[in-house]
Design a protein around this motif. Structure first.
Motif, PDB file in Angstrom:
ATOM      1  N   ARG A 286       0.829  -1.210   0.000  1.00 32.45           N
ATOM      2  CA  ARG A 286       0.000   0.000   0.000  1.00 32.45           C
ATOM      3  C   ARG A 286       0.863   1.260   0.000  1.00 32.45           C
ATOM      4  NH1 ARG A 286      -2.466  -0.004   4.823  1.00 32.45           N
ATOM      5  NH2 ARG A 286      -1.006  -1.604   5.459  1.00 32.45           N
ATOM      6  N   GLU A 287       0.583   2.193   0.957  1.00 31.04           N
ATOM      7  CA  GLU A 287       1.338   3.448   0.882  1.00 31.04           C
ATOM      8  C   GLU A 287       2.588   3.430   1.752  1.00 31.04           C
ATOM      9  OE1 GLU A 287      -1.978   4.107   3.840  1.00 31.04           O
ATOM     10  OE2 GLU A 287      -1.628   3.051   1.979  1.00 31.04           O
ATOM     11  N   LEU A 288       2.932   2.238   2.281  1.00 32.66           N
ATOM     12  CA  LEU A 288       4.135   2.160   3.122  1.00 32.66           C
ATOM     13  C   LEU A 288       5.406   2.354   2.294  1.00 32.66           C
ATOM     14  CD1 LEU A 288       3.328  -0.910   5.407  1.00 32.66           C
ATOM     15  CD2 LEU A 288       3.422   1.505   6.079  1.00 32.66           C
ATOM     16  N   LEU A 289       6.463   2.758   2.968  1.00 28.78           N
ATOM     17  CA  LEU A 289       7.764   2.810   2.315  1.00 28.78           C
ATOM     18  C   LEU A 289       8.325   1.392   2.284  1.00 28.78           C
ATOM     19  CD1 LEU A 289       9.127   5.956   4.158  1.00 28.78           C
ATOM     20  CD2 LEU A 289       8.701   5.777   1.690  1.00 28.78           C
ATOM     21  N   ALA A 290       8.983   1.036   1.191  1.00 35.39           N
ATOM     22  CA  ALA A 290       9.593  -0.287   1.103  1.00 35.39           C
ATOM     23  C   ALA A 290      10.816  -0.312   2.025  1.00 35.39           C
ATOM     24  CB  ALA A 290       9.989  -0.580  -0.333  1.00 35.39           C
ATOM     25  N   GLY A 291      11.049  -1.476   2.655  1.00 36.44           N
ATOM     26  CA  GLY A 291      12.132  -1.586   3.638  1.00 36.44           C
ATOM     27  C   GLY A 291      13.529  -1.521   3.032  1.00 36.44           C
ATOM     28  N   TYR A 333      11.972   9.007   2.538  1.00 38.59           N
ATOM     29  CA  TYR A 333      12.559   8.196   3.608  1.00 38.59           C
ATOM     30  C   TYR A 333      12.934   9.053   4.821  1.00 38.59           C
ATOM     31  CZ  TYR A 333      12.344   3.808   1.166  1.00 38.59           C
ATOM     32  OH  TYR A 333      11.867   2.677   0.562  1.00 38.59           O
ATOM     33  N   GLU A 334      13.392  10.250   4.542  1.00 37.91           N
ATOM     34  CA  GLU A 334      13.736  11.156   5.631  1.00 37.91           C
ATOM     35  C   GLU A 334      12.488  11.497   6.450  1.00 37.91           C
ATOM     36  OE1 GLU A 334      17.044  14.630   5.287  1.00 37.91           O
ATOM     37  OE2 GLU A 334      15.181  14.816   4.196  1.00 37.91           O
ATOM     38  N   HIS A 354      14.407   1.544   8.959  1.00 38.65           N
ATOM     39  CA  HIS A 354      15.791   1.473   9.410  1.00 38.65           C
ATOM     40  C   HIS A 354      16.527   2.784   9.127  1.00 38.65           C
ATOM     41  CE1 HIS A 354      19.689  -0.205  10.279  1.00 38.65           C
ATOM     42  NE2 HIS A 354      19.108  -1.337  10.632  1.00 38.65           N
ATOM     43  N   HIS A 355      17.261   3.268  10.147  1.00 40.04           N
ATOM     44  CA  HIS A 355      17.948   4.565   9.936  1.00 40.04           C
ATOM     45  C   HIS A 355      19.024   4.473   8.844  1.00 40.04           C
ATOM     46  CE1 HIS A 355      21.657   3.389  12.015  1.00 40.04           C
ATOM     47  NE2 HIS A 355      20.872   2.679  12.791  1.00 40.04           N
ATOM     48  N   ARG A 356      19.477   3.248   8.544  1.00 42.17           N
ATOM     49  CA  ARG A 356      20.495   3.106   7.489  1.00 42.17           C
ATOM     50  C   ARG A 356      19.973   3.508   6.102  1.00 42.17           C
ATOM     51  NH1 ARG A 356      22.726  -2.375   6.841  1.00 42.17           N
ATOM     52  NH2 ARG A 356      23.438  -1.519   4.876  1.00 42.17           N
ATOM     53  N   CYS A 357      18.661   3.522   5.986  1.00 41.96           N
ATOM     54  CA  CYS A 357      18.064   3.890   4.691  1.00 41.96           C
ATOM     55  C   CYS A 357      18.650   5.209   4.185  1.00 41.96           C
ATOM     56  CB  CYS A 357      16.551   4.010   4.811  1.00 41.96           C
ATOM     57  SG  CYS A 357      15.734   2.405   4.885  1.00 41.96           S
TER      58      CYS A 357
END
Ligand SMILES: [Zn+2]
Length: 361
Positions: A286-291, A333-334, A354-357
């Motif tokens: 859906r509208e989630l960000l991909a991991g 992502y930010e 994940h903050h590594r994104c």
């Protein structure tokens, strides 16, 4: 922030806008839409253009951003592009160009419409048209003379809270903090501007005979998430080895084109934002960000196959700007991290973003 007389030094060492400054920004935006006078739709286009450019050209440092008039004019042209097609209201009414102001046709309409017709509505093609540069020059002049001068007039007084005014004829300088705020409150600004624009067009009595009773103005003017993407699927399938972008399993005819950064987050069909996925994967995400692993893969694809995808999709008329796609993803992502969003990994599996994104960009 940015008051006249403030020293340059203070501006350059200034930190991010405080909570109070953000609220005051939102209040001014609200005033702009409630008190501003809109005799044409230019002002809606200008605020939308600045909001989108804040994402595509700006960052979250809180600093000022200088945008050339050429850049603003091109964004303007893109925003009006869809509306250069004649609108078909009731079956009984003839399809006709919508009026963008109360009196005679808006100045930017005629040259833009000519290119629209010559290019069969294909924006990518328009950008290579011989009259495109002069059309943009013409738009830049109009932007400077009209909305730029009037946008920040609240209650009859010039209140330059977004950009310096008066300013250099060649650029718009967004004040410190403004890019940050436009990025943070993008959804809100987009909605206010688009609904204001649609209402303006709908209420313009010159448009009444064109619109009739049938009214899908919003979709006509700004597009829908599901613009025809069948052709995109045909191009992406071989590139992805006929596998789902997310789960790697084989795909069939039923595969769907997914907006990697969801349409609800950023409603623009940028070529590089498309991935092909199972309907199931797409619906679950859906509208989630991909991991993280998906983002890694998407960025790698952009690097390795960006040109190839761009070439094919520009032939289909999509806007190809890999840098803008990357900036939009970075912004999304930010914002996701700031708001502690969940990210989507696979069917039924999500995890905190994940903050590594961010370090991948
Ligand atoms: Zn899948």
């Amino acid at each position: 922030m940015g008051h006249p007389g403030e020293s340059q030094l203070l501006v350059t060492t200034m930190s991010l806008p405080s909570a109070e400054e953000q609220i005051s920004f939102l209040q001014q935006i609200q005033r702009l839409f409630s008190e501003g006078e809109f005799s044409a739709t230019y002002k809606f286009a200008l605020i939308l253009a600045l909001a989108e450019l804040a994402i595509e050209r700006g960052d979250d440092s809180g600093e000022a951003l200088e945008l050339s008039m050429a850049t603003v004019a091109e964004k303007f042209a893109e925003l009006y592009w869809r509306q250069m097609a004649p609108y078909q209201g009731d079956q009984a009414a003839a399809a006709e160009l919508l009026h963008q102001n109360q009196g005679k046709r808006a100045a930017i309409t005629a040259p833009l419409q000519k290119i629209y017709a010559a290019c069969g509505g294909q924006l990518a093609l328009a950008k290579t048209h011989q009259d495109w540069p002069s059309c943009l020059k013409n738009i830049a002049r109009t932007v400077r003379d009209m909305p730029m001068q009037h946008l920040q007039v609240l209650g009859g007084v010039q209140q330059p809270f977004l950009y310096d005014y008066p300013s250099s004829p060649r650029s718009i300088r967004l004040k410190p903090g403004v890019v940050f705020n436009l990025r943070r409150y993008q959804g809100l600004v987009q909605q206010l501007a688009k609904s204001g624009w649609v209402t303006h067009v709908r209420n313009n009595r010159l448009n009444h005979p064109i619109i009739g009773k049938h009214d899908d103005l919003e979709v006509f003017m700004f597009g829908a998430e599901r613009s025809p993407l069948r052709e995109v699927a045909k191009i992406l399938a071989p590139l992805q080895g006929n596998r789902c972008f997310y789960c790697q399993e084989r795909i069939s005819e039923q595969a769907e084109v997914d907006h990697f950064i969801a349409w609800s987050r950023y409603p623009r069909d940028l070529a590089h934002n498309f991935v092909l996925a199972h309907r199931g994967c797409n619906n679950d995400k859906r509208e989630l960000l991909a991991g993280l692993p998906h983002l890694e893969k998407w960025l790698r694809r952009l690097e390795l196959h960006g040109n190839e995808i761009g070439e094919h999709l520009s032939e289909l008329g999509f806007v190809v700007d890999s840098n803008a796609s990357r900036q939009v993803a970075y912004w999304a992502y930010e914002q996701g991290l700031n708001s502690q969003s969940q990210s989507w990994l696979a069917k039924g599996i999500t995890e905190p973003l994940h903050h590594r994104c961010i370090s991948l960009f």
